[in-house]
Design a protein around this motif. Structure first.
Motif, PDB file in Angstrom:
ATOM      1  N   HIS A 168       0.820  -1.215   0.000  1.00 49.68           N
ATOM      2  CA  HIS A 168       0.000   0.000   0.000  1.00 49.68           C
ATOM      3  C   HIS A 168       0.856   1.268   0.000  1.00 49.68           C
ATOM      4  O   HIS A 168       0.346   2.369   0.239  1.00 49.68           O
TER       5      HIS A 168
ATOM      6  N   GLN B 141      -5.321  -5.113  -4.612  1.00 45.85           N
ATOM      7  CA  GLN B 141      -6.002  -3.875  -5.025  1.00 45.85           C
ATOM      8  C   GLN B 141      -5.752  -2.739  -4.027  1.00 45.85           C
ATOM      9  O   GLN B 141      -6.693  -2.181  -3.438  1.00 45.85           O
TER      10      GLN B 141
ATOM     11  N   SER C  26      -7.584   0.897  -4.523  1.00 46.39           N
ATOM     12  CA  SER C  26      -8.968   1.076  -4.069  1.00 46.39           C
ATOM     13  C   SER C  26      -9.069   0.935  -2.553  1.00 46.39           C
ATOM     14  O   SER C  26      -9.889   1.599  -1.921  1.00 46.39           O
ATOM     15  N   ASN C  27      -8.219   0.110  -1.926  1.00 49.90           N
ATOM     16  CA  ASN C  27      -8.221   0.055  -0.449  1.00 49.90           C
ATOM     17  C   ASN C  27      -7.866   1.422   0.150  1.00 49.90           C
ATOM     18  O   ASN C  27      -8.500   1.881   1.107  1.00 49.90           O
TER      19      ASN C  27
ATOM     20  N   ILE D  42      -8.183   4.357  -1.219  1.00 47.98           N
ATOM     21  CA  ILE D  42      -9.251   5.342  -1.473  1.00 47.98           C
ATOM     22  C   ILE D  42     -10.401   5.129  -0.490  1.00 47.98           C
ATOM     23  O   ILE D  42     -10.934   6.079   0.091  1.00 47.98           O
ATOM     24  N   GLN D  43     -10.741   3.859  -0.252  1.00 48.83           N
ATOM     25  CA  GLN D  43     -11.814   3.592   0.728  1.00 48.83           C
ATOM     26  C   GLN D  43     -11.405   4.023   2.135  1.00 48.83           C
ATOM     27  O   GLN D  43     -12.227   4.517   2.905  1.00 48.83           O
TER      28      GLN D  43
ATOM     29  N   GLN E  59     -11.859   7.677   2.323  1.00 45.78           N
ATOM     30  CA  GLN E  59     -13.293   8.007   2.448  1.00 45.78           C
ATOM     31  C   GLN E  59     -13.769   7.770   3.871  1.00 45.78           C
ATOM     32  O   GLN E  59     -14.501   8.580   4.436  1.00 45.78           O
TER      33      GLN E  59
ATOM     34  N   GLN F  67      -8.412   6.852  -8.675  1.00 48.34           N
ATOM     35  CA  GLN F  67      -8.478   5.410  -8.962  1.00 48.34           C
ATOM     36  C   GLN F  67      -7.365   4.985  -9.912  1.00 48.34           C
ATOM     37  O   GLN F  67      -6.905   3.850  -9.861  1.00 48.34           O
ATOM     38  N   ARG F  68      -6.954   5.901 -10.772  1.00 47.07           N
ATOM     39  CA  ARG F  68      -5.950   5.544 -11.777  1.00 47.07           C
ATOM     40  C   ARG F  68      -4.528   5.862 -11.307  1.00 47.07           C
ATOM     41  O   ARG F  68      -3.567   5.620 -12.008  1.00 47.07           O
TER      42      ARG F  68
END
Ligand code: GLU
Length: 290
Positions: free
Chosen positions: A67, A244, A247-248, A250-251, A254, A265-266
């Motif tokens: 990460h 992934q 996306s982890n 980003i979540q 959030q 995302q990109r």
């Protein structure tokens, strides 16, 4: 006087692989540190060989790397720090801020699980019986500022019991080791889950007893599962999918009330973390668990 430069840390206990709740804590402590041009450290709190599995530390460190969460100094393992904890215990015993306690579980149960305090007066002579060492809390109303939650207060003796700092099985306990290492690593700011908020007043007393100034604290809300329980290994929180990481991350942002734009995302994990540090808004972190 110049402010001490920021040093933060993420200090997981390796009871299982990294799950989403611990990623949220890691990201919050990382973003806080980096948004303040600080150093960010990782410390594995592997004090309890009975609860920890040997692969968990490797698993956690691997996930952090996937990460993009790379510490600024070599990872510290508490299992290699026993002499420092023993030194602190010797100092606390010498200054009568800690005492031996040979109470059995049965004796504690007879006092509603609380420590009867005879040992503190030196009445409990362990002899050949195994004993724990407890820190002698001062009876006081403790006030401090949490940099997210605001003013905090706790009546230390009324709400809490003298914490064990060396267990009967001869394991050093979290409550002591976390303070000894935060002092030794010159941690200025602790960001951790709000499940540890109730430990903070006791830890402030241990700082004082060891002659050190406490750090600043931020307690972030813990992440709950669908049953409203804290995500943890005990509640079978699933391991993070290291395939992934974007996306982890980003979540996690959030969940911390940040508003990562869709284009993230990109991005690579490095660029997502860079965005997080540059746009970090502590005041957006929700105050309650969800
Ligand atoms: N090792 C503790 C845990 O995993 C956290 C210690 C701390 O941040 O003070 O719950």
């Amino acid at each position: 006087m110049t402010e001490r430069s920021y040093r933060g840390r993420f200090a997981p206990s390796p009871t299982g692989p990294l799950h989403f709740g611990s990623l949220v804590t890691a990201v919050a402590s990382y973003a806080e540190a980096k948004s303040r041009q600080g150093q960010w450290l990782v410390r594995i709190e592997d004090l309890d060989p009975l609860r920890e599995n040997p692969e968990a530390s490797d698993h956690i460190l691997h996930s952090l790397t996937c990460h993009g969460l790379t510490p600024d100094e070599p990872v510290r393992f508490q299992s290699q720090r026993h002499s420092a904890y023993q030194h602190a215990i010797d100092q606390l015993l010498k200054t009568q801020q800690a005492y031996r306690c040979a109470c059995s579980r049965k004796q504690l149960q007879a006092h509603q699980g609380r420590h009867p305090e005879r040992c503190r007066e030196g009445e409990c002579q362990p002899g050949k019986r195994p004993f724990a060492i407890r820190f002698a809390l001062q009876d006081e109303r403790c006030h401090w500022q949490d940099d997210l939650l605001g003013a905090q207060g706790q009546q230390v003796r009324a709400e809490t019991d003298d914490p064990v700092i060396l267990r009967k099985e001869a394991f050093y306990a979290y409550q002591l080791a976390v303070v000894v290492d935060d002092i030794n690593q010159r941690i200025t700011d602790v960001v951790r889950g709000s499940d540890l908020l109730e430990m903070t007043a006791q830890q402030q007393q241990i700082y004082r007893a060891l002659g050190a100034a406490p750090p600043r604290w931020i307690h972030i809300p813990v992440i709950l599962n669908e049953q409203g329980q804290k995500l943890s290994k005990q509640n079978h929180a699933p391991a993070l999918d290291d395939q992934q990481p974007a996306s982890n991350l980003i979540q996690a942002l959030q969940a911390l009330g940040q508003q990562p734009p869709a284009r993230l995302q990109r991005f690579s994990v490095g660029d997502i973390l860079k965005w997080a540090a540059e746009h970090w808004r502590r005041e957006a972190i929700p105050l309650t668990s969800r």
